[in-house]
Design an enzyme around this catalytic site. Structure first.
Site, PDB file in Angstrom:
ATOM      1  N   LEU A  13       1.038  -1.079  -0.011  1.00 32.28           N
ATOM      2  CA  LEU A  13      -0.335   0.026  -0.304  1.00 32.28           C
ATOM      3  C   LEU A  13       1.126   0.890  -0.189  1.00 32.28           C
ATOM      4  O   LEU A  13       2.020   1.260   0.819  1.00 32.28           O
ATOM      5  CB  LEU A  13      -0.745   0.052   1.097  1.00 32.28           C
ATOM      6  CG  LEU A  13      -2.372  -0.901   1.317  1.00 32.28           C
ATOM      7  CD1 LEU A  13      -2.573  -0.462   2.560  1.00 32.28           C
ATOM      8  CD2 LEU A  13      -3.489  -0.983   0.505  1.00 32.28           C
ATOM      9  N   ASP A  14       0.473   2.586  -0.782  1.00 31.80           N
ATOM     10  CA  ASP A  14       1.090   3.711  -0.169  1.00 31.80           C
ATOM     11  C   ASP A  14       1.579   3.730   0.913  1.00 31.80           C
ATOM     12  O   ASP A  14       0.600   3.953   1.536  1.00 31.80           O
ATOM     13  CB  ASP A  14       0.293   4.101  -1.792  1.00 31.80           C
ATOM     14  CG  ASP A  14       0.937   4.329  -3.330  1.00 31.80           C
ATOM     15  OD1 ASP A  14       1.524   3.199  -3.189  1.00 31.80           O
ATOM     16  OD2 ASP A  14      -0.239   5.198  -3.855  1.00 31.80           O
ATOM     17  N   ARG A  15       2.503   4.670   1.146  1.00 33.11           N
ATOM     18  CA  ARG A  15       3.043   5.159   3.124  1.00 33.11           C
ATOM     19  C   ARG A  15       1.599   5.945   3.553  1.00 33.11           C
ATOM     20  O   ARG A  15       1.220   5.857   4.094  1.00 33.11           O
ATOM     21  CB  ARG A  15       3.868   5.917   2.620  1.00 33.11           C
ATOM     22  CG  ARG A  15       4.160   6.474   4.081  1.00 33.11           C
ATOM     23  CD  ARG A  15       5.772   7.040   3.950  1.00 33.11           C
ATOM     24  NE  ARG A  15       5.568   7.810   5.257  1.00 33.11           N
ATOM     25  CZ  ARG A  15       7.460   8.034   5.911  1.00 33.11           C
ATOM     26  NH1 ARG A  15       7.957   7.388   4.899  1.00 33.11           N
ATOM     27  NH2 ARG A  15       7.416   8.554   7.622  1.00 33.11           N
TER      28      ARG A  15
END
Length: 233
Positions: A61-63
């Protein structure tokens, strides 16, 4: 800073957790605390393990994005779950709040994306451009109010920043608080949340499905709390 992971399922083969907003999945150049380290240290301390703890990263998942994730506790489980991801039988659904209201309430978006590693940004690119990868998602509008819309997104491919770029570029409707891709007005957590994850258990072959509520605090999801609670049970 010590953070205890929010575990929603665990057995000898997998561990399913909730990733908070703004924490990296694995260590990056910032050297900030990351999910892999958090979970490894938690298991090591809890189970009093003397050596290193194996934990396989299956998907990302993106940060800025929060939500449900599965990690593998054995190399065999990691291999089998990675195969599911490649075969698209490991399935992810997201909630997002966008600026505006799409003209089409339910649609399939297809494009090609290319990442610029130097700037950590992604853009739509011609199909034949070197490094361009196909990106596919399907969305449905759950509710619109006050020039904001709550969408459920079925992610078919898992490209970096995919939902963020496709919302901003193809719908001309950047995600709430996504400064990088066009929302210069709103602040708070990025209104993008992985709310559902389904896959076949790597050893028992049982169909697994996990749904989790988004973090309503400091995000646009609070404007749609009743709608989300009806949807996720």
């Amino acid at each position: 800073m010590k953070i205890e992971p929010k575990i929603i399922y665990e057995d000898n083969h997998i561990i399913v957790v909730i990733k908070p907003h703004n924490i990296s999945v694995q260590e990056d150049d910032s050297k900030d605390i990351d999910m892999l380290t958090i979970i490894k240290e938690y298991i090591k301390e809890r189970d009093k393990k003397p050596g290193n703890v194996f934990l396989g990263l299956v998907h990302r998942l993106d940060r800025p994005t929060g939500g449900v994730m599965v990690f593998a506790k054995t190399s065999k489980s990691a291999s089998r779950l990675s195969r599911e991801l490649k075969d698209r039988t490991l399935h992810k659904k997201y909630l997002c709040v966008i600026n505006g209201k799409p003209q089409i309430s339910s649609n399939r978006l297809v494009t090609y994306l290319k990442k610029d590693s130097k700037t950590n940004t992604v853009k739509i690119a011609p199909k034949l451009e070197e490094g361009a990868k196909e990106a596919i998602l399907e969305y449905s509008v759950i509710k619109s109010r006050n020039n904001l819309s709550l969408l459920s997104v079925d992610l078919i491919t898992g490209r970096s920043h995919q939902i963020r770029v496709q919302m901003a570029s193809q719908l001309n409707a950047p995600i709430y608080a996504d400064f990088k891709y066009g929302d210069k007005t709103h602040k708070g957590n990025l209104a993008l949340w992985a709310y559902e994850l389904s896959f076949v258990h790597p050893t028992t072959k049982e169909n697994m499905r996990f749904s989790v509520m988004p973090d309503f605090e400091n995000s646009a999801f609070k404007f749609f709390k009743d709608d989300i609670e009806k949807m996720i049970k």
